[in-house]
Design an enzyme around this catalytic site. Sequence first.
Site, PDB file in Angstrom:
ATOM      1  N   GLU A 101      -1.232   5.875  -8.554  1.00 57.92           N
ATOM      2  CA  GLU A 101      -2.114   6.928  -8.005  1.00 57.92           C
ATOM      3  C   GLU A 101      -1.933   8.223  -8.773  1.00 57.92           C
ATOM      4  O   GLU A 101      -0.828   8.649  -9.093  1.00 57.92           O
ATOM      5  CB  GLU A 101      -1.809   7.158  -6.521  1.00 57.92           C
ATOM      6  CG  GLU A 101      -2.673   8.282  -5.915  1.00 57.92           C
ATOM      7  CD  GLU A 101      -2.523   8.431  -4.410  1.00 57.92           C
ATOM      8  OE1 GLU A 101      -2.308   7.415  -3.715  1.00 57.92           O
ATOM      9  OE2 GLU A 101      -2.621   9.584  -3.933  1.00 57.92           O
ATOM     10  N   ASP A 144       0.844  -1.201   0.000  1.00 58.39           N
ATOM     11  CA  ASP A 144       0.000   0.000   0.000  1.00 58.39           C
ATOM     12  C   ASP A 144       0.882   1.254   0.000  1.00 58.39           C
ATOM     13  O   ASP A 144       1.760   1.400   0.860  1.00 58.39           O
ATOM     14  CB  ASP A 144      -0.868  -0.053   1.270  1.00 58.39           C
ATOM     15  CG  ASP A 144      -1.935   1.012   1.312  1.00 58.39           C
ATOM     16  OD1 ASP A 144      -2.412   1.423   0.235  1.00 58.39           O
ATOM     17  OD2 ASP A 144      -2.311   1.429   2.432  1.00 58.39           O
TER      18      ASP A 144
END
Length: 284
Positions: free
Chosen positions: A134, A82
Site C-alpha cells: 500500500e 488484509d
Amino acid sequence: MALVPVSDMLYKAQKEGYAVGAFNANNMEIIQAIIAAAQLENSPVIMQASQGAISYAGLDFITGMVKIAAEASKVPVALHLDHGTDFDQVVKCIRSGFSSVMYDGSKLPLDENIAMTNKVLEIARPIGVSVEAELGKIGGTEDDIHVSEKEARYTDPEEARYFVAKTGIESLAIAIGTAHGQYKGEPELDFERLAKIKSLIDIPIVLHGSSGVPDEAVKRAIQLGICKVNIDTNIREAFVYTMRKVIQEKPNEIDPRKILGPARDAVVKIIRAKMKVFGSSGKA
Ligand code: G3H
Ligand code: 13P
Ligand code: ZN
C-alpha cells in the site's frame, strides 16, 4: 480446488478488464456466504482476513474454514491477509497456508515501506505467495480530516512508479478518495490520479474502502485499472441489519441458527450483486 494466489486471479482480470472482489471473512457464516455467492456467480473470489479477524476467530480457524470452503468449490478461491502490518504475523499467515498477503507499510516513511515490503517479498515469492503493498494512506471515514489534508494522503503517481520499480510487488493498493467504514456523504474518487498511476505502473491496482462507493464509480475505476475491490462494511451491514430485523420480529427466538441463517443469506445476496458490478461473474 486448492487455494490460488491472488496474483494469478488479478493478471487474468487485468487482461480481460474486470475486477475480483476481496471480501472480509470474519466468521463461519460469512465464509459460507462468500463461497456460496462465488459458486452461484461462477466467479473467482478472494477471502481476506484482517488482523482483527484473526484475533477474533483465531488463525487456525480462519485458515481451516477457508480451506474447507475452497476444497469443496469449483471456482478459484484465494486466502489473503488484509492490512498486515506486523512482519511476524505475515510469516505466521504464510506458514498457515495463506495464498497471498498484504503488507501495509503505508504509515511508514517511503524507504522503510519499500524495505519492509521487500523483506516480505523475500519470504513470499520463493513459495508462490503473492504480495500486495500500500502506498498513500487509506484511513477510515471516521478520520476527521480536511479536504486539503485528504489530498496529501492520496497516492503520488511518481512515488507509485518508484515504489513498484524498487519492489517488484504483484499488486498495489492506492489512496484516491475512498475510506474504510460507512461514508457520511458520497465519496468522490480522484479518477485523474488513478489514470496517471495506471499510465506509470503496469501491475494490478487495488481499491480499498469500496463499500458505499456508487456502482458507476466502481465500474469506472475498474475501466481505469482497478483489478481487486475490497468489501467489508457492506457485509457487516447486511449481516447485522438482518440479525437485528429477525430479533425484532421474533423477540422470543432463542435458536442462533434462525437468526444467523437469514443473516448469511443476506450476505450471499450482497456479494452476488457486487460480483455482477465488478464483472467477475462467469469468469471462474
Ligand atoms: O480494512 C479494514 C477492514 O474493514 C478490516 O477491519 O480490522 O476491523 O477487521 P477490521
Ligand atoms: P470497506 O470498509 O469500505 O468495506 O473497505 C474494506 C477494505 O478496504 C478492507 O481492506
Ligand atoms: Zn482496506
